[in-house]
Design an enzyme around this catalytic site. Structure first.
Site, PDB file in Angstrom:
ATOM      1  CE  LYS A 127     -38.758  83.115 -61.399  1.00  0.00           C
ATOM      2  NZ  LYS A 127     -39.984  83.392 -62.124  1.00  0.00           N
TER       3      LYS A 127
ATOM      4  CE  LYS B 258     -46.872  79.343 -58.855  1.00  0.00           C
ATOM      5  NZ  LYS B 258     -47.147  79.808 -60.202  1.00  0.00           N
TER       6      LYS B 258
ATOM      7  CB  SER C 110     -42.130  80.524 -63.239  1.00  0.00           C
ATOM      8  OG  SER C 110     -41.214  81.572 -63.390  1.00  0.00           O
TER       9      SER C 110
END
Lengths: 292, 292
Positions: free
Chosen positions: A170, A238, A96
């Site tokens: 994502k 994050k 990712s």
């Protein structure tokens, strides 16, 4: 069973390990590299001495490193993966990483006549082991078709759009996960403080409109107070930060995501960043101390 | 197939109609009453002239009226359901009503030696037709056991705890539904504004951690812009208000639920209260107008 192919697999950690395992079990010739060499060796596949060595001569290179900057460095840096890959080969980045990073990797690959797909996943270690990951792919249609034999042993690949759009999906996925964890935390807390057994409430909600993978998996963790990660809260933070910064660049205000991001900020500030993201319920308990 | 039993069924609307149908199909002797008599007659069951008439001599009375105050009046009022029910019979209230209302109905029933279960549901018209409703039951264990033959044709009953706790679980359910709709709305909007096809993003997310019944059902509605109710936003708002007032009485601050409740308040104020609750995405679009 497809014809065996030569795959370089970079990054065999919690997720990458079982994913490489599935490709080995599917009969492919997999050469693995991992920063901690022991994890690669444990797979019983050929262990390469460097990312470039794993990539040299491979028809397909799959990258599954947990850190975005490390991933970018190993792919684009000197003696990196792209420099080692033969022309017309295929690079699949399943880490990712930011949408912009995926786009510039795709451009760098294209300059070397290498096909590029970003294909981040959701479903966790369990999904990686069982080969049931949700796989969100960005790249052109022909590249996606060519990648299918390597993705299908890992889960359910869906092409979203051009390079970078897998990463956008994502981010969307991670926002949904974060906000649903907050939602289920509040639900469990209301049940508990209202005098009902949260385990029975969770059980009753399954199958109705409130049902979700998060209610099933993370709701159960909240009930059992099992906060060993899984997905640590600091990673979740994050992700929500990245998603909100993407939204910000689009001039898009997402009020629930903004609030949920703040809850994870507070949770990490309060020292719970290493716990599973389902431990967000502890942050809500902290805000709502029991009287007395 | 259980032995046929005499059931009085009060309220045969969108939900109650198909529920009564399933009990008729299970071979029970069902006598129905509905405010709009035509809806009751359409079921082909015996139509009673009043709630009391439907309840007289019935072994079990099931109430599935959409309005809480009407439900309370028909049960407790003069010539109401409780007055007509024989001692040792069973009253199952499947309407969604406040926890306190369920508790005082349970007390009133107990004074008349009538067994009481609150058993609100989730799963919508589809779940009512298919008999797959999530059924959240509150009442003592013996009453729950006795009610099972009448609940199992309708879905999956789970006993939460004493009378009122079914309603508490339903409030929790509704909070989760409202917050998940807000979450999926933000997700679809981020996908769309980020340049990805929301339909493909939704498809890719299925099976991963972001999966939920709301993503499947309401996410699809958002993509198709199909906002015919289903569950009107004004009902959703009523539920989130009730849940927040319950939380408030417990001195519990639920930040996400509070924000989501405000979003539904704004949506209803802006005139979309009759649309399906999935139309909350329109409220988020309103807050984020496209430039130009």
């Amino acid at each position: 069973m497809h014809e065996p192919r030569t795959i370089g697999f970079i990054g065999t950690g919690i997720m990458g390990g079982p994913m490489a395992r599935r490709l080995i079990d599917a009969g492919h010739d997999v050469r693995v590299w991992n920063r901690t060499a022991a994890k690669a060796a444990a797979l019983g596949a050929v262990s390469a001495q460097s990312p470039a060595a794993a990539a040299t001569g491979a028809e397909v290179v799959i990258v599954m490193l947990s850190s975005g900057p490390v991933c970018d460095e190993l792919i684009l840096g000197e003696r990196g993966v792209l420099d080692a890959m033969p022309p017309d080969s295929l690079l699949i980045v399943m880490s990712s990483i930011p949408v912009e990073t995926a786009r510039h990797q795709a451009r760098a690959a294209s300059e070397r006549h290498i096909h590029y797909l970003d294909a981040p996943v959701s479903g966790g270690e369990r999904g990686a082991i069982d080969g049931t990951l949700a796989i969100m792919a960005g790249g052109d249609e022909a590249t996606f078709e060519r990648a299918l034999p390597f993705l299908e042993p890992l889960g359910r690949p869906v092409r979203i759009g051009p390079a970078g759009s897998g990463q956008l999906a994502k981010l969307v996925n991670q926002l949904v996960v974060a906000s649903t964890i907050a939602t289920v935390s509040e639900a469990m807390l209301l049940a508990e403080r209202g005098g009902a057994d949260p385990a029975r409430v969770r059980e009753a909600l399954l199958g109705g409109f409130a049902d979700s993978t998060i209610l099933r998996a993370h709701g159960q963790r909240m009930i059992e107070q099992d906060f060993a990660p899984g997905g640590p809260a600091k990673w979740q933070l994050k992700d929500t930060r990245t998603a909100l910064s993407m939204a910000d660049s689009l001039d898009l205000e997402l009020p629930v995501a903004t609030l949920v991001n703040q809850l994870f900020e507070d949770m990490v500030t309060n020292g719970d960043g290493e716990l599973d993201h389902s431990a967000l319920i502890l942050e809500l308990r902290r805000r709502n101390p029991l009287p007395g």
